[in-house]
Structure formats: C-alpha cells, structure tokens
Design a protein around this motif. Structure first.
Motif, PDB file in Angstrom:
ATOM      1  N   THR A   1       0.954  -2.381 -11.291  1.00  0.00           N
ATOM      2  CA  THR A   1       0.811  -3.054  -9.770  1.00  0.00           C
ATOM      3  C   THR A   1       0.897  -4.571  -9.616  1.00  0.00           C
ATOM      4  O   THR A   1       1.587  -5.076  -8.765  1.00  0.00           O
ATOM      5  CB  THR A   1      -0.675  -2.792  -9.406  1.00  0.00           C
ATOM      6  OG1 THR A   1      -0.916  -1.381  -9.461  1.00  0.00           O
ATOM      7  CG2 THR A   1      -0.868  -3.322  -8.013  1.00  0.00           C
TER       8      THR A   1
ATOM      9  N   SER B   1      -2.772   3.513  -6.098  1.00  0.00           N
ATOM     10  CA  SER B   1      -3.385   2.475  -5.027  1.00  0.00           C
ATOM     11  C   SER B   1      -5.081   2.427  -5.688  1.00  0.00           C
ATOM     12  O   SER B   1      -5.611   1.221  -5.149  1.00  0.00           O
ATOM     13  CB  SER B   1      -3.416   2.853  -3.700  1.00  0.00           C
ATOM     14  OG  SER B   1      -3.941   4.405  -3.478  1.00  0.00           O
ATOM     15  N   TRP B   2      -5.638   3.069  -6.296  1.00  0.00           N
ATOM     16  CA  TRP B   2      -7.174   3.132  -6.637  1.00  0.00           C
ATOM     17  C   TRP B   2      -7.217   1.779  -7.312  1.00  0.00           C
ATOM     18  O   TRP B   2      -8.445   1.247  -7.285  1.00  0.00           O
ATOM     19  CB  TRP B   2      -7.302   4.321  -7.236  1.00  0.00           C
ATOM     20  CG  TRP B   2      -6.558   4.641  -8.605  1.00  0.00           C
ATOM     21  CD1 TRP B   2      -5.596   5.623  -8.223  1.00  0.00           C
ATOM     22  CD2 TRP B   2      -6.776   4.157  -9.728  1.00  0.00           C
ATOM     23  NE1 TRP B   2      -4.940   5.631  -9.700  1.00  0.00           N
ATOM     24  CE2 TRP B   2      -5.712   4.879 -10.467  1.00  0.00           C
ATOM     25  CE3 TRP B   2      -7.684   3.364 -10.118  1.00  0.00           C
ATOM     26  CZ2 TRP B   2      -5.604   4.665 -11.947  1.00  0.00           C
ATOM     27  CZ3 TRP B   2      -7.501   3.030 -11.688  1.00  0.00           C
ATOM     28  CH2 TRP B   2      -6.492   3.530 -12.511  1.00  0.00           C
TER      29      TRP B   2
ATOM     30  N   SER C   1      -5.932  -6.784  -8.397  1.00  0.00           N
ATOM     31  CA  SER C   1      -6.807  -7.134  -7.232  1.00  0.00           C
ATOM     32  C   SER C   1      -7.136  -8.496  -7.057  1.00  0.00           C
ATOM     33  O   SER C   1      -7.170  -8.825  -5.934  1.00  0.00           O
ATOM     34  CB  SER C   1      -8.185  -6.233  -7.368  1.00  0.00           C
ATOM     35  OG  SER C   1      -8.745  -6.639  -8.658  1.00  0.00           O
TER      36      SER C   1
ATOM     37  N   ASP D   1       0.858  -1.317   0.109  1.00  0.00           N
ATOM     38  CA  ASP D   1       0.083   0.055   0.010  1.00  0.00           C
ATOM     39  C   ASP D   1       1.007   1.313  -0.164  1.00  0.00           C
ATOM     40  O   ASP D   1       0.547   2.334  -0.593  1.00  0.00           O
ATOM     41  CB  ASP D   1      -0.826   0.143   1.251  1.00  0.00           C
ATOM     42  CG  ASP D   1      -2.027  -0.874   0.984  1.00  0.00           C
ATOM     43  OD1 ASP D   1      -2.355  -1.177   0.023  1.00  0.00           O
ATOM     44  OD2 ASP D   1      -2.555  -1.360   2.141  1.00  0.00           O
TER      45      ASP D   1
ATOM     46  N   LEU E   1       2.221   1.843  -3.763  1.00  0.00           N
ATOM     47  CA  LEU E   1       1.221   2.034  -4.618  1.00  0.00           C
ATOM     48  C   LEU E   1       0.647   3.507  -4.272  1.00  0.00           C
ATOM     49  O   LEU E   1       0.307   4.271  -5.184  1.00  0.00           O
ATOM     50  CB  LEU E   1       0.012   1.178  -4.378  1.00  0.00           C
ATOM     51  CG  LEU E   1       0.397  -0.173  -4.981  1.00  0.00           C
ATOM     52  CD1 LEU E   1      -0.978  -1.086  -4.806  1.00  0.00           C
ATOM     53  CD2 LEU E   1       0.977  -0.293  -6.315  1.00  0.00           C
ATOM     54  N   GLN E   2       0.532   3.999  -2.876  1.00  0.00           N
ATOM     55  CA  GLN E   2       0.275   5.280  -2.588  1.00  0.00           C
ATOM     56  C   GLN E   2       1.244   6.356  -3.006  1.00  0.00           C
ATOM     57  O   GLN E   2       0.866   7.256  -3.720  1.00  0.00           O
ATOM     58  CB  GLN E   2      -0.001   5.551  -1.047  1.00  0.00           C
ATOM     59  CG  GLN E   2      -1.210   4.859  -0.508  1.00  0.00           C
ATOM     60  CD  GLN E   2      -1.585   4.830   0.808  1.00  0.00           C
ATOM     61  OE1 GLN E   2      -0.577   5.639   1.389  1.00  0.00           O
ATOM     62  NE2 GLN E   2      -2.510   3.810   1.394  1.00  0.00           N
TER      63      GLN E   2
END
Length: 266
Positions: free
Chosen positions: A69, A36-37, A92, A27, A30-31
């Motif tokens: 990602t 991260s979305w 995801s 996280d 990705l942030q």
C-alpha cells in the motif's frame, strides 16, 4: 500488473486540488487488490517467543500488505510529497498526513459546491433536461468533495427549485411523496414538460388540422359542379338538335324518317 494502477499514475496528487479524486482512486485500487483493510486495522502485535505460528504469519501478512500500500501511495504523489511521507511508518499514517495537509482546502471547496447546488433555480422557458444536467453536475461535484446529502433531501430541493410551470407536479409530489432517483426524476419531468407543451399549443394544432379538411371539401365540390355544367351544355345542344330535326313523313316521298325543320322538300 494491475491495470487499475493507471488511475493513480495518471492522476497524481500534487497540490491537493484533486485530493478527493486521488483518495477515491486509491480506494479503488486497494479494494481490487483486497487489501484496503490495512488503512483501518492496526498493526498486529509483533511476534515473540510465545507467539503461535498463526500469529507470526498474520503479522508478516500485515507488514507485506502495508508495504504494498505504501508503494501505491508513493507512486501516486509528486516528488515533493514523496519526500515528506516516505519516512512514515505505515500507509495509514501517510494517508492521514496528506488528509491534514489538504483537508481544509477540501472542506472549503465542499461548502462552495453545496452552496452552488442550493442556489440553483430553473428559469422560465429553460428546458428541464438542461436544468437537470446542471443539478446532477452540482450534486456529483459536492459528493466528490465529501458532501453527504441524503436522497430525500436532494429530491425536495430539486423539486422546489423548478419554475412555476411545474406547480402541479410539485403539489402531486408533496401529496404522494414518491421516491425517485436522479435519472428517474429527470425522465418524469421531461414527460411532464411534453404534456405541458401539448396543452399550451393544443388549440393552434386543432385549428391547423381542422382547416385542411375544409380545403379538401371545396376541391371535392368543384368536380360535381363542373360535371353538372357540362351536362347542362350537352342537354341544350341535344334540345337544339331535336328542334332542328323532326321525325315524320317526308312531304316529297311520303316515307317515314328525320327531316330538318323549315327544310324544303327536294
């Protein structure tokens, strides 16, 4: 290259023991990349002949972010896990699969960490700083495993776990219900502990401090007594000399002067 990727490469996910730490590091990366979305938003509708240029661009952007990602995830897991998740369609889906694999183990560890925190009790004579470090460590471990305990509940549990010497502090907290952070509570408890120690050892300190002036007083008395004794000796000597010498006329020359008592004229 993003320097934060070292968080992932240096803490690879292998057997699931560090799943929560790995997930948190993912996280963070990705942030930092502001992508991260992609783990929470569904894939946009594939473009068709009726799609606008904006829709086409949006879909391409989603795909590019998802690929990035997936690369971060694959680079941060063991070879065995890579083989299991490399064929999955989205990032995801990869994260969801890994959570299903290691989530049960994480829940068990989380329950154990919470029980450890619940069972903590400060022993009599145990420094409050040492005890609070144990408490903070237990809370941090539980939160790392996904435990969700509100700050108010934490404060009540910690204060009730203090030993009997903090009874007055417990009563004051119940009456005032002051909000503390963990660091503020630790500092306040240390100050309270210092006050309790002063009260406990105060009489001994007073006796020790009051004995010193008495000793100094005795030393001061020695000086005047000695001086008085010396003065007395000198007075006796002068009195003796006065007896030996008498002022008056000499019997021999009939002149004024000092002459010794019982001395015969020459």
């Amino acid at each position: 290259m993003n320097p934060l990727t070292l968080l992932l490469t240096n803490n690879k996910l292998e057997n699931g023991d560090n799943f929560n730490e790995w997930r948190r590091n993912l996280d963070i990366v990705l942030q930092y990349e502001r992508i991260s979305w992609v783990l929470t938003e569904n894939e946009s509708t594939p473009p068709s002949g009726d799609s606008t240029p904006e829709q086409v661009q949006q879909h391409e952007r989603w795909q590019n972010v998802d690929k990035t990602t997936k690369c971060y995830i694959l680079a941060s897991v063991s070879d065995i896990l890579q083989k299991q998740i490399t064929c999955m369609k989205t990032a995801s889906a990869m994260v969801h699969h890994l959570h299903e694999m290691f989530g049960v183990r994480t829940r068990s560890a989380r329950v154990k960490a919470i029980q450890t925190f619940h069972n903590l009790r400060q022993k009599l004579g145990e420094p409050v700083r040492d005890y609070m470090m144990k408490v903070i460590s237990a809370i941090t471990e539980a939160e790392m495993l996904g435990a969700d305990m509100d700050a108010g509940t934490q404060m009540i549990m910690i204060i009730n776990s203090l030993n009997s010497s903090f009874q007055q502090f417990k009563l004051d907290y119940e009456l005032n219900s002051k909000d503390y952070t963990l660091s503020e509570l630790m500092n306040t408890l240390q100050s309270t502990e210092e006050i309790l120690n002063i009260k406990a050892h105060g009489p001994e300190a007073n006796v020790a401090s009051s004995s010193k002036p008495k000793g100094k007083g005795k030393e001061k008395k020695k000086g005047p007594m000695k001086k008085k004794a010396q003065t007395g000796v000198k007075a006796k000597y002068m009195k003796k000399k006065a007896k030996e010498n008498i002022k008056g006329k000499c019997f021999h020359c009939d002149e004024m002067g000092l002459w010794k008592r019982n001395a015969e004229p020459t």
